[in-house]
Every structure is written in C-alpha cells, then in structure tokens.
Design a protein around this motif. Sequence first.
Motif, PDB file in Angstrom:
ATOM      1  N   LEU A  39      82.408 -13.612  73.965  1.00  8.51           N
ATOM      2  CA  LEU A  39      83.697 -13.302  73.333  1.00  8.51           C
ATOM      3  C   LEU A  39      84.691 -14.455  73.487  1.00  8.51           C
ATOM      4  O   LEU A  39      85.445 -14.763  72.567  1.00  8.51           O
ATOM      5  CB  LEU A  39      84.283 -12.022  73.913  1.00  8.51           C
ATOM      6  CG  LEU A  39      83.635 -10.726  73.434  1.00  8.51           C
ATOM      7  CD1 LEU A  39      84.105  -9.559  74.288  1.00  8.51           C
ATOM      8  CD2 LEU A  39      83.920 -10.490  71.969  1.00  8.51           C
ATOM      9  N   LYS A  40      84.698 -15.097  74.655  1.00  6.52           N
ATOM     10  CA  LYS A  40      85.568 -16.262  74.858  1.00  6.52           C
ATOM     11  C   LYS A  40      85.214 -17.356  73.853  1.00  6.52           C
ATOM     12  O   LYS A  40      86.093 -17.983  73.258  1.00  6.52           O
ATOM     13  CB  LYS A  40      85.426 -16.803  76.281  1.00  6.52           C
ATOM     14  CG  LYS A  40      86.049 -15.926  77.338  1.00  6.52           C
ATOM     15  CD  LYS A  40      85.757 -16.468  78.728  1.00  6.52           C
ATOM     16  CE  LYS A  40      86.301 -15.512  79.779  1.00  6.52           C
ATOM     17  NZ  LYS A  40      85.923 -15.876  81.135  1.00  6.52           N
ATOM     18  N   THR A  70      68.186  -4.477  64.699  1.00 11.97           N
ATOM     19  CA  THR A  70      69.001  -3.303  65.039  1.00 11.97           C
ATOM     20  C   THR A  70      70.366  -3.653  65.626  1.00 11.97           C
ATOM     21  O   THR A  70      71.251  -2.800  65.658  1.00 11.97           O
ATOM     22  CB  THR A  70      68.253  -2.397  66.030  1.00 11.97           C
ATOM     23  OG1 THR A  70      67.914  -3.185  67.178  1.00 11.97           O
ATOM     24  CG2 THR A  70      67.003  -1.809  65.402  1.00 11.97           C
ATOM     25  N   ILE A  71      70.552  -4.903  66.095  1.00 11.42           N
ATOM     26  CA  ILE A  71      71.824  -5.259  66.727  1.00 11.42           C
ATOM     27  C   ILE A  71      72.513  -6.443  66.060  1.00 11.42           C
ATOM     28  O   ILE A  71      73.491  -6.976  66.584  1.00 11.42           O
ATOM     29  CB  ILE A  71      71.651  -5.525  68.234  1.00 11.42           C
ATOM     30  CG1 ILE A  71      70.713  -6.698  68.488  1.00 11.42           C
ATOM     31  CG2 ILE A  71      71.194  -4.263  68.954  1.00 11.42           C
ATOM     32  CD1 ILE A  71      70.700  -7.172  69.929  1.00 11.42           C
ATOM     33  N   THR A  72      72.037  -6.866  64.917  1.00 15.96           N
ATOM     34  CA  THR A  72      72.623  -8.016  64.224  1.00 15.96           C
ATOM     35  C   THR A  72      74.118  -7.809  63.968  1.00 15.96           C
ATOM     36  O   THR A  72      74.524  -6.776  63.446  1.00 15.96           O
ATOM     37  CB  THR A  72      71.889  -8.265  62.897  1.00 15.96           C
ATOM     38  OG1 THR A  72      70.519  -8.559  63.189  1.00 15.96           O
ATOM     39  CG2 THR A  72      72.498  -9.432  62.141  1.00 15.96           C
ATOM     40  N   GLY A  73      74.915  -8.796  64.367  1.00 18.20           N
ATOM     41  CA  GLY A  73      76.355  -8.761  64.102  1.00 18.20           C
ATOM     42  C   GLY A  73      77.155  -7.848  64.988  1.00 18.20           C
ATOM     43  O   GLY A  73      78.326  -7.602  64.726  1.00 18.20           O
ATOM     44  N   VAL A  83      81.215  -3.448  68.789  1.00 21.09           N
ATOM     45  CA  VAL A  83      82.061  -3.843  67.661  1.00 21.09           C
ATOM     46  C   VAL A  83      81.369  -4.940  66.856  1.00 21.09           C
ATOM     47  O   VAL A  83      80.457  -5.609  67.345  1.00 21.09           O
ATOM     48  CB  VAL A  83      83.452  -4.330  68.129  1.00 21.09           C
ATOM     49  CG1 VAL A  83      84.186  -3.241  68.901  1.00 21.09           C
ATOM     50  CG2 VAL A  83      83.345  -5.591  68.958  1.00 21.09           C
ATOM     51  N   ALA A  84      81.821  -5.140  65.626  1.00 26.67           N
ATOM     52  CA  ALA A  84      81.310  -6.219  64.783  1.00 26.67           C
ATOM     53  C   ALA A  84      81.894  -7.543  65.270  1.00 26.67           C
ATOM     54  O   ALA A  84      83.021  -7.593  65.765  1.00 26.67           O
ATOM     55  CB  ALA A  84      81.688  -5.982  63.328  1.00 26.67           C
ATOM     56  N   ALA A  85      81.111  -8.609  65.101  1.00 26.86           N
ATOM     57  CA  ALA A  85      81.565  -9.946  65.492  1.00 26.86           C
ATOM     58  C   ALA A  85      81.178 -10.945  64.409  1.00 26.86           C
ATOM     59  O   ALA A  85      80.200 -10.724  63.687  1.00 26.86           O
ATOM     60  CB  ALA A  85      80.931 -10.338  66.825  1.00 26.86           C
ATOM     61  N   PRO A  86      81.923 -12.057  64.304  1.00 21.87           N
ATOM     62  CA  PRO A  86      81.543 -13.102  63.352  1.00 21.87           C
ATOM     63  C   PRO A  86      80.116 -13.578  63.652  1.00 21.87           C
ATOM     64  O   PRO A  86      79.803 -13.922  64.788  1.00 21.87           O
ATOM     65  CB  PRO A  86      82.562 -14.215  63.608  1.00 21.87           C
ATOM     66  CG  PRO A  86      83.718 -13.535  64.257  1.00 21.87           C
ATOM     67  CD  PRO A  86      83.123 -12.402  65.041  1.00 21.87           C
ATOM     68  N   LEU A  87      79.288 -13.568  62.651  1.00 18.14           N
ATOM     69  CA  LEU A  87      77.849 -13.757  62.832  1.00 18.14           C
ATOM     70  C   LEU A  87      77.359 -15.052  62.208  1.00 18.14           C
ATOM     71  O   LEU A  87      77.836 -15.467  61.143  1.00 18.14           O
ATOM     72  CB  LEU A  87      77.115 -12.574  62.173  1.00 18.14           C
ATOM     73  CG  LEU A  87      75.594 -12.651  62.087  1.00 18.14           C
ATOM     74  CD1 LEU A  87      74.973 -12.512  63.464  1.00 18.14           C
ATOM     75  CD2 LEU A  87      75.068 -11.579  61.158  1.00 18.14           C
ATOM     76  N   TRP A  88      76.381 -15.667  62.858  1.00 17.75           N
ATOM     77  CA  TRP A  88      75.546 -16.694  62.262  1.00 17.75           C
ATOM     78  C   TRP A  88      74.122 -16.214  62.522  1.00 17.75           C
ATOM     79  O   TRP A  88      73.788 -15.855  63.646  1.00 17.75           O
ATOM     80  CB  TRP A  88      75.812 -18.066  62.888  1.00 17.75           C
ATOM     81  CG  TRP A  88      75.172 -19.157  62.092  1.00 17.75           C
ATOM     82  CD1 TRP A  88      74.064 -19.869  62.432  1.00 17.75           C
ATOM     83  CD2 TRP A  88      75.582 -19.634  60.819  1.00 17.75           C
ATOM     84  NE1 TRP A  88      73.762 -20.757  61.442  1.00 17.75           N
ATOM     85  CE2 TRP A  88      74.681 -20.633  60.429  1.00 17.75           C
ATOM     86  CE3 TRP A  88      76.618 -19.299  59.950  1.00 17.75           C
ATOM     87  CZ2 TRP A  88      74.790 -21.324  59.226  1.00 17.75           C
ATOM     88  CZ3 TRP A  88      76.724 -19.979  58.754  1.00 17.75           C
ATOM     89  CH2 TRP A  88      75.827 -20.978  58.402  1.00 17.75           C
TER      90      TRP A  88
END
Length: 143
Positions: A39-40, A70-73, A83-88
């Motif tokens: 997260l940091k 099952t856990i992408t993003g 929660v959703a996070a910015p994904l690559w």
Amino acid sequence: MTAAMQPLHATAVARHTPAGWRGVLIQGPSGVGKSDLALKLIGQGWRLIADDWTHVWASGGALYAAAPATITGKIEVRGLGIVAAPLWPLTRIMLAVACTHEAIERLPEAAAWTWDGISIPQLRLDPRPASAGQVVATALAAL
C-alpha cells in the motif's frame, strides 16, 4: 502442478522504469506487513500485481509474477477489508523483499533469493517505518 506453478505466499508490486515494468516480491510471515508495504508503494505510484498469493515462474533467465485469477486487482487493507487496487497484470521480478520485525543491519552483505534456478537480489526490511517504501524504490532503482 509443479512447485514453480503453485502460488507463493507473497505480495508483488511493480513500477514503470526506463527498462519497462519491473517488480518486487514482498515475502514474510502472516501479519508482518506485506500488504501494508504494498500500500505504501501503491501510494507512490506503483501498481499491484498480486496480494498475499502470487504466481512466480522462470522464463528466459528471468522471474515473472502474476496474480491468481480469484484475487486479481484486490488487496487486503487491515481494519478495512478487501479493496480494489491499481493493477498491472504481469511483471518481471527484479528484487525479493524479506519482511521482518527483527533489527536490520546498517550495511548488510549482499543476499539473493532463488526460485526455479533463477537468483535475484534480496533485501531484508522492516516494513513498518514510513521510509520502507522509499527504501524498496531505492533498492530497485540501484539494480
């Protein structure tokens, strides 16, 4: 399924560099702060590859990482939930970060982490200090 195809208990994040997307694999026991460190880094513009479980494999002399479907993003934020996070979606892993709450040497000997016959540098780090994200960014930039 071979050991190299089973997900590792680790979190992975990546950032865009002049050489393309490059990532770090954040390892350590449950509760040590892997997701918090991710997260940091996400707060500094990095992107989530996978949280808590990461597929890691060797190809062409390098290591790569992606999330299980099952856990992408998604990332766990302690006290808040998933929660959703910015994904690559995929990255080359250049650095392994071994999270610990033990004292860290000021000038440690170089260390490496090996997976499926490929070795990459390993950084031991206490993820709790506010500077932990910058330490990871500095270590990746030095490679």
